[in-house]
Scaffold this active site. Structure first.
Site: not given
Length: 328
Positions: A55-56, A100, A149, A208
Site C-alpha cells: 500500500k505504501t 497510513d 488494514t 515485505r
C-alpha cells in the site's frame, strides 16, 4: 518528510516496474492518465488490505507518476486539527498526502478533512464560544491517499469521499519470486532459483516479509563470504529464524501444539490459548491466527479454536518424533 533513498531503494518508482496486483495497477494507470489529461487531481484513493503487501509503495508510485512530492503521516500521529492544518499548508498542487492507518484519525481531524477532499478548502475555527468564527483557506489540489488494514473501522462519511477504493491482496508465489529477483539485483547479490523459491514459499505471500528474509540472507552472504545465495545458505538462515516449510514460526507451532497436545484438539477459547502461550489476546488474534486461518489449519467457532482436518492431515504426515522436534 525527508525520504532516505537508501531505505527505500527496493521500492519500484513507476507503475511499469510494479510486480503483481494487475487489476489495481491497471486502475491506477487509468487514474493517473486521466489526471494528466485534466491537468489536476479530482479524486482521492483508499488502499486497504493486510499489512506488508504494497500500500505504501503504491502511494510512492502515484506521487512519482503525478510528478509531485509525497508527505507521509499516520492516523495516530495527527492528534489535533492544528496538525492537519500544518501539513496541508506545506503542500502544493499534484502532491500526495499519504495517511497510513487512516481509520485511527480522531473524529475532529476526520471532519476537518471532509471539505479538503470535496472542495480543496480548509475550514479553521478562530476563537471560542459566541465570538468564534470560521475562516476558509484554499488548499492546493492534492491527492489524498489513505491506507488501512481495517476498512470496517472507517466511518461511512470518510470512506465515501474516496473516489477510488482498491483492495491490495496477497501475492502469488511466482510474483513473490519476481520481486525477490528484482530485489537481489538492486542489492547486487547473486541468488539461485531454488533459494528464491524457498524464500517465496515461506514468505506468507507478503513482499515485505520476503524482502526482510532476503536481507537476512544477505547478512549471512556478507559475513560468511559466500559467492551466491543458494539452497544451503537458505537452509541455514531458516534454521536460525526458526521458520519451517509452511512459513510457520516458533510461536505458530507452539499455538498448534497447544491445541493438538495440551487440549487434545477440543475447542479452546482464545483467552486460554493466550495464557498458555504467555501472550496477550490481541497478539494471538491479530498476529498468530490470521496466517493459520489462511492456511486452513485452525477453525474458529462459538466454542473456541480447534485444528482443522487439513492441519491434522498435515501434522500426522510427519513422524511423531519429527513433529515434536519442530515444536520445541
Amino acid at each position: 518528510m525527508v525520504i532516505n533513498q537508501k531505505d527505500e531503494n527496493l521500492r519500484p518508482q513507476k507503475l511499469s516496474d510494479y510486480i503483481g496486483q494487475e487489476n489495481v495497477v491497471k486502475t491506477l494507470k487509468l487514474f493517473i492518465d486521466a489526471v494528466r489529461k485534466r491537468g489536476k487531481p479530482s479524486e482521492h484513493i483508499l488502499f486497504y488490505g493486510p499489512p506488508g503487501i504494497g500500500k505504501t509503495t503504491l502511494a510512492y508510485i502515484v506521487a512519482n507518476e503525478l510528478r509531485g512530492e509525497i508527505k507521509m503521516t499516520s492516523g495516530a500521529a495527527i492528534t489535533k486539527t492544528g496538525d492537519l492544518a500544518a501539513i496541508l499548508t506545506n503542500l502544493k498542487d499534484n502532491d500526495v498526502l499519504f495517511i497510513d492507518e487512516i481509520h485511527r484519525l480522531p473524529k475532529p481531524v476526520e471532519e476537518m478533512l471532509y471539505p479538503v477532499m470535496e472542495e480543496y478548502a480548509l475550514d479553521i475555527v478562530i476563537g471560542k464560544g459566541p465570538s468564534a468564527r470560521t475562516v476558509r483557506l484554499t488548499v492546493p489540489r492534492i491527492t489524498i491517499i489513505g491506507a488501512t488494514t481495517k476498512l470496517a473501522l472507517l466511518s461511512p462519511p470518510l470512506r465515501d469521499r474516496f473516489g477510488l477504493t482498491l483492495r491490495i491482496d496477497f501475492y502469488k508465489t511466482d510474483e513473490i519470486e519476481k520481486i525477490l529477483l528484482r530485489s537481489s539485483r538492486l542489492l547486487n547479490m547473486p541468488i539461485d532459483k531454488k533459494a528464491v523459491h524457498e524464500i517465496a514459499k515461506r514468505s506468507r505471500r507478503t513482499p515485505r516479509l520476503a524482502n526482510r528474509i532476503l536481507k537476512r540472507a544477505r547478512d549471512i552472504y556478507d559475513v560468511d563470504k559466500h559467492k551466491i545465495i543458494d539452497e544451503k545458505l537458505i537452509d541455514k538462515l531458516f534454521s536460525l529464524l526458526e521458520i519451517d516449510d509452511d512459513g510457520l514460526t516458533k510461536i505458530d507451532r507452539s499455538y498448534l501444539d497447544i491445541l493438538a497436545n495440551k487440549f487434545s484438539n477440543t475447542p479452546v477459547g482464545v483467552e486460554t490459548i493466550a495464557s498458555a502461550l504467555s501472550e496477550d489476546v490481541q497478539t494471538v488474534e491479530e498476529f498468530i491466527e490470521p496466517y493459520l486461518l489462511r492456511l486452513g489449519f485452525i477453525k474458529k467457532s462459538s466454542r473456541g479454536r480447534s485444528l482443522s482436518p487439513k492441519a491434522l492431515t498435515s501434522l500426522t504426515s510427519l513422524t511423531s518424533s519429527t513433529y515434536q522436534k519442530k515444536l520445541l
